[in-house]
Design a protein around this motif. Structure first.
Motif, mmCIF file in Angstrom:
data_model
loop_
_atom_site.group_PDB
_atom_site.id
_atom_site.type_symbol
_atom_site.label_atom_id
_atom_site.label_comp_id
_atom_site.label_asym_id
_atom_site.label_seq_id
_atom_site.Cartn_x
_atom_site.Cartn_y
_atom_site.Cartn_z
ATOM 1 N N ASN A 300 0.818 -1.209 0.000
ATOM 2 C CA ASN A 300 0.000 0.000 0.000
ATOM 3 C C ASN A 300 0.857 1.267 0.000
ATOM 4 O O ASN A 300 0.580 2.210 0.744
ATOM 5 C CB ASN A 300 -0.989 -0.017 1.170
ATOM 6 C CG ASN A 300 -0.281 -0.026 2.517
ATOM 7 O OD1 ASN A 300 0.906 -0.378 2.577
ATOM 8 N ND2 ASN A 300 -0.968 0.343 3.573
ATOM 9 N N TYR A 302 2.101 4.810 -1.083
ATOM 10 C CA TYR A 302 1.406 5.954 -1.692
ATOM 11 C C TYR A 302 2.367 7.137 -1.658
ATOM 12 O O TYR A 302 2.733 7.628 -0.594
ATOM 13 C CB TYR A 302 0.125 6.277 -0.917
ATOM 14 C CG TYR A 302 -0.706 7.350 -1.581
ATOM 15 C CD1 TYR A 302 -1.567 7.039 -2.635
ATOM 16 C CD2 TYR A 302 -0.615 8.675 -1.168
ATOM 17 C CE1 TYR A 302 -2.303 8.022 -3.248
ATOM 18 C CE2 TYR A 302 -1.353 9.671 -1.775
ATOM 19 C CZ TYR A 302 -2.209 9.341 -2.826
ATOM 20 O OH TYR A 302 -2.938 10.324 -3.437
ATOM 21 N N GLN A 340 1.025 -0.064 -7.378
ATOM 22 C CA GLN A 340 1.149 -0.710 -6.072
ATOM 23 C C GLN A 340 1.366 -2.216 -6.226
ATOM 24 O O GLN A 340 1.418 -2.922 -5.225
ATOM 25 C CB GLN A 340 -0.112 -0.435 -5.233
ATOM 26 C CG GLN A 340 -0.198 1.032 -4.795
ATOM 27 C CD GLN A 340 -1.387 1.291 -3.897
ATOM 28 O OE1 GLN A 340 -2.443 0.702 -4.068
ATOM 29 N NE2 GLN A 340 -1.216 2.200 -2.942
#
Lengths: 423, 147
Positions: A300, A302, A340
């Motif tokens: 995850n 980001y 991702q």
């Protein structure tokens, strides 16, 4: 068959010998030597005198004979025209033609192109397009003529600058005319208004080389065309048409094959979603040979990246593969980069395997980024690689489109001479 | 292009020239062909140096009233406005074949061509002791072909 008595006579002004080539419907004959305008229907009485006119350059001259679409014509007259607009000057030469079977017509030389025009006795609907109508029109105006639609091309005021030879009407150097040119499928319609008269002419573009050769124009005097004539239809070679079809079909077939083969395969093993600092050991078994195995790592991340070290052991505990993979994902308000997910494809023989992921790292290197906190491993089998099929389909598609560039460019150049603007 | 006994096609219609009369107007001459279509109806086909016109005889009841035989004169036939665009005195110089009326070589005819606004033509023909009217349309020479 109707015809006229061919004859010679002496100019009643200067005495020069002149040939009457234009049949019995000739109205005036302008002497090539002294410029006297002679009344062909009244013993060649002098009607006017045109002196010191500059003779225009043209590959055609009075007396030349040739064929247009298999019909014989004789050049009997020459008229030069000029148009001024926005400080620019356009010039062209009209030659009056005569045929005993097809009557009087015009052979025009403009911008290096030779066109054939013949008068029509029908009227268009609407009968004309006024200057104000054209200026105020939101869309390109058109008229209907003989069941065909003709779209506006250009208009302006024109004036003759030179007259010589025979004509089936009485031209005047003092009278200007307004013209509107409209483009149909294979012909142009010219609406010419002079004084109280309005005339319609259909203009065709004959085979240039055949026409010039038929009139015995010496090779050194052949006009050099500038640009593309509005009546010049694009002739795509049969090979180009064939190639375009082949490329598009090949692209479509390749896409279809790609779609049929694409897919992520069957998941055979998947880890739980775990914290980024944890190691993962994931056993799996390959039963079918000949297909690809895909190892996908999801994290995850980001606006950050995460790094993974992987080791794959076979059933004997022997290393089969070692690799490192990074997940990088960055996103702005109107852009994104990376993913991702990161995938690794291997060709593994049937057997049992154990995948170990360790020494993971997660780093934020972008303002507003979030460090990856979790990741998951998925192993799939039966994956096909369709990347090169997509590339091949695109290449075929581009090659097919390339065959269509020629007509588009040609049509743009055809309309380049139009004074119509959609603005 | 047009020849006695050789069928021609004009914009999809077929005509057979069965009579040919030649009229001399001094500087040249033109031909009048009496033609029959597939139904046997008669038409005058005028061939004059590339100008072609196909006309049918106009019954006396449709002749314009008060016609003034002069260049530029306006009149109306069957509700269509016409204007005299040509007046010619011609002598019949040769005849061959069949005609709906008697034509005599050497006879002088006075012709008035009247033109409409949209390709229509009407002709008034006068000779010693007679007058005839016909109406039809101009034909593009490129639309006439032997069939």
């Amino acid at each position: 068959m109707s015809t006229a008595r061919a004859s010679s006579f002496n100019c009643t002004e200067c005495g020069a010998g002149l040939d009457a080539l234009g049949g019995g419907r000739v109205r005036v004959h302008i002497c090539s030597y002294c410029g006297a305008e002679l009344d062909a229907q009244d013993d060649y009485k002098v009607l006017a005198k045109y002196r010191d006119l500059e003779r225009p350059a043209s590959p055609f001259s009075i007396g030349m004979t040739g064929e247009l679409w298999g019909v014989g014509f004789t050049v009997i007259g020459t008229m030069a025209w000029v148009e001024f607009h926005n400080g620019k000057r356009w010039e062209w030469v009209n030659h009056q033609l005569y045929s005993p079977t097809h009557g009087y017509a015009w052979l025009t030389v403009e911008d290096g192109f030779v066109t054939y025009a013949r008068k029509q006795r029908m009227a268009s609907s609407p009968t004309s397009l006024s200057e104000s109508f054209i200026e105020n029109a939101e869309r390109r105006p058109s008229v209907s003529f003989g069941g065909q639609s003709f779209r506006y091309y250009s208009s302006g005021r024109i004036k003759p600058t030179f007259i010589e030879g025979e004509f089936n009407y009485r031209p005047s150097l003092d009278e200007s005319a307004r013209y509107v040119s409209l483009l149909g499928h294979h012909q142009m319609l010219d609406i010419i208004e002079s004084g109280q008269e309005r005339e319609y002419e259909l203009v065709s573009l004959p085979d240039q080389a055949a026409t010039l050769a038929s009139f015995d124009v010496p090779a050194g005097r052949w006009p050099k065309p500038r640009g593309v004539h509005p009546l010049q239809v694009y002739h795509q070679s049969p090979f180009a048409t064939f190639a375009r079809t082949v490329f598009f079909v090949a692209s479509a077939v390749t896409l279809l094959i790609g779609l049929m083969l694409s897919g992520s395969g069957q998941t055979i093993s998947q880890s739980e979603t775990v914290g980024i600092s944890r190691d993962v050991t994931l056993p799996f078994e390959i039963t079918n040979a000949g297909r690809l195995t895909e190892i996908e790592i999801w994290a995850n991340a980001y606006n950050s990246w995460a790094w993974f070290e992987a080791e794959l052991l076979d059933g004997e505990g022997e290393p089969v593969a070692e690799f490192e993979r990074g997940v990088e994902y960055y996103k702005g308000s109107d852009w994104s980069e990376g993913s991702q997910r990161v995938r690794t494809r291997l060709h593994l023989p049937p057997g049992t395997y154990e995948l170990s992921i360790n020494n993971t790292q997660a780093v934020v290197d972008w303002a507003g980024g979030t460090e990856a906190t979790r990741y998951q491993i998925t192993v799939s089998h039966g994956v096909n690689t369709t990347f090169w099929l997509w590339i091949t389909a695109v290449v075929f598609g581009v090659l097919g489109l390339a065959q269509m560039v020629g007509p588009v460019v040609h049509n743009t150049r055809r309309m380049a001479g139009s004074d119509w603007s959609d603005d | 292009m047009v020849e006695l006994g050789v069928q021609i096609e004009v914009t999809g219609q077929f005509y057979l020239p069965v009579g040919q009369a030649q009229f001399d107007y001094g500087r040249g001459w033109w031909d009048e062909f009496w033609c029959l279509n597939e139904q046997g109806d008669g038409y005058w086909l005028s061939v004059d140096e590339g100008d072609y016109a196909l006309e049918r005889t106009l019954p006396r009841s449709a002749w314009p009233k008060g016609f003034r035989p002069a260049l530029g004169a306006a009149t109306e036939i069957n509700g269509i406005p016409f204007r005299v665009t040509e007046a010619e005195t011609a002598t019949c110089s040769a005849v061959k074949g069949e005609f709906p009326e008697a034509l005599a070589v050497g006879e002088t005819h006075l012709y008035f061509d009247l033109t409409g606004l949209d390709g229509e033509i009407a002709t008034c023909e006068r000779w010693d002791g007679g007058e005839a009217w016909s109406i039809g349309s101009w034909i593009d020479a490129w639309d006439v072909r032997r069939s």
